[in-house]
Design a protein around this motif. Structure first.
Motif, PDB file in Angstrom:
ATOM      1  N   ALA A 138       0.834  -1.204   0.000  1.00 33.29           N
ATOM      2  CA  ALA A 138       0.000   0.000   0.000  1.00 33.29           C
ATOM      3  C   ALA A 138       0.866   1.250   0.000  1.00 33.29           C
ATOM      4  O   ALA A 138       2.039   1.220   0.397  1.00 33.29           O
ATOM      5  N   PHE A 139       0.284   2.346  -0.451  1.00 36.36           N
ATOM      6  CA  PHE A 139       0.996   3.618  -0.465  1.00 36.36           C
ATOM      7  C   PHE A 139      -0.009   4.765  -0.450  1.00 36.36           C
ATOM      8  O   PHE A 139      -1.192   4.588  -0.760  1.00 36.36           O
ATOM      9  N   TRP A 140       0.457   5.927  -0.046  1.00 37.30           N
ATOM     10  CA  TRP A 140      -0.335   7.152  -0.109  1.00 37.30           C
ATOM     11  C   TRP A 140       0.027   7.905  -1.387  1.00 37.30           C
ATOM     12  O   TRP A 140       1.195   7.981  -1.754  1.00 37.30           O
ATOM     13  N   LEU A 141      -0.983   8.453  -2.037  1.00 39.45           N
ATOM     14  CA  LEU A 141      -0.772   9.242  -3.249  1.00 39.45           C
ATOM     15  C   LEU A 141      -1.435  10.599  -3.070  1.00 39.45           C
ATOM     16  O   LEU A 141      -2.606  10.672  -2.692  1.00 39.45           O
ATOM     17  N   GLU A 142      -0.680  11.669  -3.307  1.00 35.27           N
ATOM     18  CA  GLU A 142      -1.246  13.008  -3.195  1.00 35.27           C
ATOM     19  C   GLU A 142      -2.022  13.347  -4.475  1.00 35.27           C
ATOM     20  O   GLU A 142      -1.515  13.161  -5.583  1.00 35.27           O
ATOM     21  N   VAL A 143      -3.246  13.824  -4.313  1.00 29.94           N
ATOM     22  CA  VAL A 143      -4.110  14.131  -5.450  1.00 29.94           C
ATOM     23  C   VAL A 143      -3.673  15.450  -6.086  1.00 29.94           C
ATOM     24  O   VAL A 143      -3.531  16.468  -5.406  1.00 29.94           O
ATOM     25  N   GLY A 153     -21.861  19.679  -3.222  1.00 34.21           N
ATOM     26  CA  GLY A 153     -22.905  18.844  -2.636  1.00 34.21           C
ATOM     27  C   GLY A 153     -22.805  17.373  -2.981  1.00 34.21           C
ATOM     28  O   GLY A 153     -23.450  16.541  -2.330  1.00 34.21           O
ATOM     29  N   ALA A 154     -22.019  17.051  -4.003  1.00 34.53           N
ATOM     30  CA  ALA A 154     -21.891  15.649  -4.421  1.00 34.53           C
ATOM     31  C   ALA A 154     -20.795  14.961  -3.609  1.00 34.53           C
ATOM     32  O   ALA A 154     -19.811  15.585  -3.222  1.00 34.53           O
ATOM     33  N   THR A 155     -20.988  13.695  -3.352  1.00 32.99           N
ATOM     34  CA  THR A 155     -19.993  12.906  -2.633  1.00 32.99           C
ATOM     35  C   THR A 155     -19.762  11.583  -3.357  1.00 32.99           C
ATOM     36  O   THR A 155     -20.681  11.067  -3.998  1.00 32.99           O
ATOM     37  N   PRO A 156     -18.555  11.033  -3.294  1.00 29.08           N
ATOM     38  CA  PRO A 156     -17.410  11.630  -2.628  1.00 29.08           C
ATOM     39  C   PRO A 156     -16.811  12.743  -3.478  1.00 29.08           C
ATOM     40  O   PRO A 156     -17.057  12.807  -4.686  1.00 29.08           O
ATOM     41  N   SER A 157     -16.021  13.587  -2.860  1.00 26.91           N
ATOM     42  CA  SER A 157     -15.277  14.628  -3.564  1.00 26.91           C
ATOM     43  C   SER A 157     -13.900  14.685  -2.935  1.00 26.91           C
ATOM     44  O   SER A 157     -13.773  14.833  -1.720  1.00 26.91           O
ATOM     45  N   ILE A 158     -12.880  14.530  -3.754  1.00 22.72           N
ATOM     46  CA  ILE A 158     -11.515  14.454  -3.235  1.00 22.72           C
ATOM     47  C   ILE A 158     -10.691  15.554  -3.899  1.00 22.72           C
ATOM     48  O   ILE A 158     -10.174  15.373  -5.006  1.00 22.72           O
ATOM     49  N   PRO A 159     -10.578  16.702  -3.246  1.00 26.66           N
ATOM     50  CA  PRO A 159      -9.920  17.859  -3.858  1.00 26.66           C
ATOM     51  C   PRO A 159      -8.408  17.720  -3.946  1.00 26.66           C
ATOM     52  O   PRO A 159      -7.806  16.850  -3.298  1.00 26.66           O
ATOM     53  N   GLU A 160      -7.829  18.587  -4.725  1.00 28.09           N
ATOM     54  CA  GLU A 160      -6.375  18.617  -4.874  1.00 28.09           C
ATOM     55  C   GLU A 160      -5.715  18.835  -3.513  1.00 28.09           C
ATOM     56  O   GLU A 160      -6.192  19.605  -2.688  1.00 28.09           O
ATOM     57  N   THR A 189      -2.897   7.492 -12.706  1.00 27.41           N
ATOM     58  CA  THR A 189      -4.013   8.429 -12.593  1.00 27.41           C
ATOM     59  C   THR A 189      -5.026   7.891 -11.582  1.00 27.41           C
ATOM     60  O   THR A 189      -5.162   6.675 -11.424  1.00 27.41           O
ATOM     61  N   PHE A 190      -5.709   8.799 -10.914  1.00 29.42           N
ATOM     62  CA  PHE A 190      -6.678   8.441  -9.874  1.00 29.42           C
ATOM     63  C   PHE A 190      -8.070   8.736 -10.398  1.00 29.42           C
ATOM     64  O   PHE A 190      -8.415   9.884 -10.680  1.00 29.42           O
ATOM     65  N   LYS A 191      -8.910   7.693 -10.558  1.00 27.34           N
ATOM     66  CA  LYS A 191     -10.234   7.855 -11.133  1.00 27.34           C
ATOM     67  C   LYS A 191     -11.201   6.811 -10.544  1.00 27.34           C
ATOM     68  O   LYS A 191     -10.794   5.906  -9.827  1.00 27.34           O
ATOM     69  N   LYS A 192     -12.464   6.923 -10.927  1.00 30.81           N
ATOM     70  CA  LYS A 192     -13.476   5.945 -10.536  1.00 30.81           C
ATOM     71  C   LYS A 192     -13.633   4.932 -11.657  1.00 30.81           C
ATOM     72  O   LYS A 192     -13.774   5.295 -12.824  1.00 30.81           O
ATOM     73  N   LEU A 193     -13.622   3.647 -11.303  1.00 33.30           N
ATOM     74  CA  LEU A 193     -13.786   2.591 -12.291  1.00 33.30           C
ATOM     75  C   LEU A 193     -15.274   2.318 -12.475  1.00 33.30           C
ATOM     76  O   LEU A 193     -15.985   2.048 -11.510  1.00 33.30           O
ATOM     77  N   ILE A 194     -15.746   2.404 -13.714  1.00 29.95           N
ATOM     78  CA  ILE A 194     -17.156   2.129 -14.000  1.00 29.95           C
ATOM     79  C   ILE A 194     -17.251   1.138 -15.155  1.00 29.95           C
ATOM     80  O   ILE A 194     -16.271   0.906 -15.880  1.00 29.95           O
ATOM     81  N   GLU A 195     -18.432   0.571 -15.332  1.00 27.11           N
ATOM     82  CA  GLU A 195     -18.669  -0.360 -16.430  1.00 27.11           C
ATOM     83  C   GLU A 195     -19.954   0.026 -17.134  1.00 27.11           C
ATOM     84  O   GLU A 195     -20.974   0.312 -16.491  1.00 27.11           O
ATOM     85  N   ASP A 196     -19.910   0.044 -18.451  1.00 30.92           N
ATOM     86  CA  ASP A 196     -21.077   0.418 -19.248  1.00 30.92           C
ATOM     87  C   ASP A 196     -21.081  -0.418 -20.524  1.00 30.92           C
ATOM     88  O   ASP A 196     -20.129  -0.359 -21.311  1.00 30.92           O
ATOM     89  N   GLY A 197     -22.138  -1.175 -20.714  1.00 28.10           N
ATOM     90  CA  GLY A 197     -22.237  -2.006 -21.910  1.00 28.10           C
ATOM     91  C   GLY A 197     -21.140  -3.036 -22.018  1.00 28.10           C
ATOM     92  O   GLY A 197     -20.710  -3.378 -23.124  1.00 28.10           O
ATOM     93  N   GLY A 198     -20.693  -3.540 -20.885  1.00 30.72           N
ATOM     94  CA  GLY A 198     -19.641  -4.546 -20.898  1.00 30.72           C
ATOM     95  C   GLY A 198     -18.250  -3.984 -21.035  1.00 30.72           C
ATOM     96  O   GLY A 198     -17.270  -4.732 -21.022  1.00 30.72           O
ATOM     97  N   GLN A 199     -18.148  -2.664 -21.171  1.00 32.01           N
ATOM     98  CA  GLN A 199     -16.858  -1.999 -21.300  1.00 32.01           C
ATOM     99  C   GLN A 199     -16.518  -1.266 -20.003  1.00 32.01           C
ATOM    100  O   GLN A 199     -17.406  -0.699 -19.357  1.00 32.01           O
ATOM    101  N   LYS A 200     -15.252  -1.265 -19.646  1.00 29.94           N
ATOM    102  CA  LYS A 200     -14.809  -0.576 -18.437  1.00 29.94           C
ATOM    103  C   LYS A 200     -14.178   0.774 -18.795  1.00 29.94           C
ATOM    104  O   LYS A 200     -13.474   0.901 -19.802  1.00 29.94           O
ATOM    105  N   TYR A 201     -14.457   1.744 -17.931  1.00 24.20           N
ATOM    106  CA  TYR A 201     -13.941   3.095 -18.133  1.00 24.20           C
ATOM    107  C   TYR A 201     -13.411   3.650 -16.814  1.00 24.20           C
ATOM    108  O   TYR A 201     -13.798   3.205 -15.728  1.00 24.20           O
TER     109      TYR A 201
END
Length: 231
Positions: A138-143, A153-160, A189-201
């Protein structure tokens, strides 16, 4: 009560282990070091501190969990077998364990999974502590940047400037926040992993940023399990 420096805490705990071992000579043999080396960081007037790598080595040699040497037990009572319990609690109450992981750059993170050792030389210069025990390396990564800053108002939100703890031992499933390396990029890169139509983004929490298609050349390094922001 004043907070002790980590160097003083490690020194006191190491001296306690030496006492249990029957003295500095036995302690030195236990951790495969010369007695003269021990005197430099364990003597009456130490000339060196117990660094991160040596602290982890001592813990391993004595069968202690990672981070054990960094915990201040001064308000605790030691019972038989070397276990520690708080003086005003029942014997079943254990002190909180803290674990320390290196803070690395996005470039270092891009090569993290290729490392033979837990982290390359130089990464150990800075650490952050947490009570989370990682399932893998494991490691810490600065955004950096505002791609993970969600709309108001949206969560989560991870600012710089936030730090995210990345565990390489957790399965990256859709919906998780992940650290990934794209194609032949030198950086992660730090992002959210999603899946749509069998494809990952990879999706930014900031809608101003486009989706990144994981087309087989997207290597997931680890999953974010904790975030902290320093004011």
């Amino acid at each position: 009560m004043n907070m002790k420096e980590i160097t003083q805490i490690r020194l006191e705990n190491a001296r306690g282990l030496a006492e249990q071992a029957g003295g500095n000579t036995n302690f030195a043999n236990k951790i495969d070091r010369e007695p003269t080396q021990i005197s430099r960081f364990m003597g009456a007037n130490p000339t060196k501190n117990i660094g991160n790598r040596l602290a982890r080595h001592i813990e391993t040699c004595f069968g202690k969990p990672k981070g054990w040497l960094d915990y201040d037990y001064s308000d605790s009572v030691r019972q038989d077998g070397g276990a520690y319990y708080h003086a005003n609690t029942a014997p079943t109450a254990q002190p909180i364990r803290y674990y320390r992981y290196p803070v690395i750059s996005a470039i270092q993170a891009g090569h993290f999974a290729d490392c033979v050792v837990p982290y390359p030389a130089g990464m150990e210069e800075r650490h952050e502590a947490t009570d989370y025990q990682a399932k893998g390396q494991a490691f810490w990564l600065e955004v950096k940047g505002d791609s993970m800053t969600a709309p108001a108002g949206a969560t989560p939100s991870i600012p710089e400037g936030s730090f995210v703890l990345v565990d390489t031992g957790i399965e990256a499933t859709p919906g998780k926040l992940v650290v990934a390396q794209i194609d032949e990029s030198n950086e992660a890169t730090f992002k959210k992993l999603i899946e749509d139509g069998g494809q990952k983004y990879l999706k930014a929490l900031n809608p101003a940023y486009p989706l990144i298609h994981c087309n087989g050349k997207c290597r997931i390094i680890g999953v974010a399990v904790e975030a902290k922001t320093k004011l």
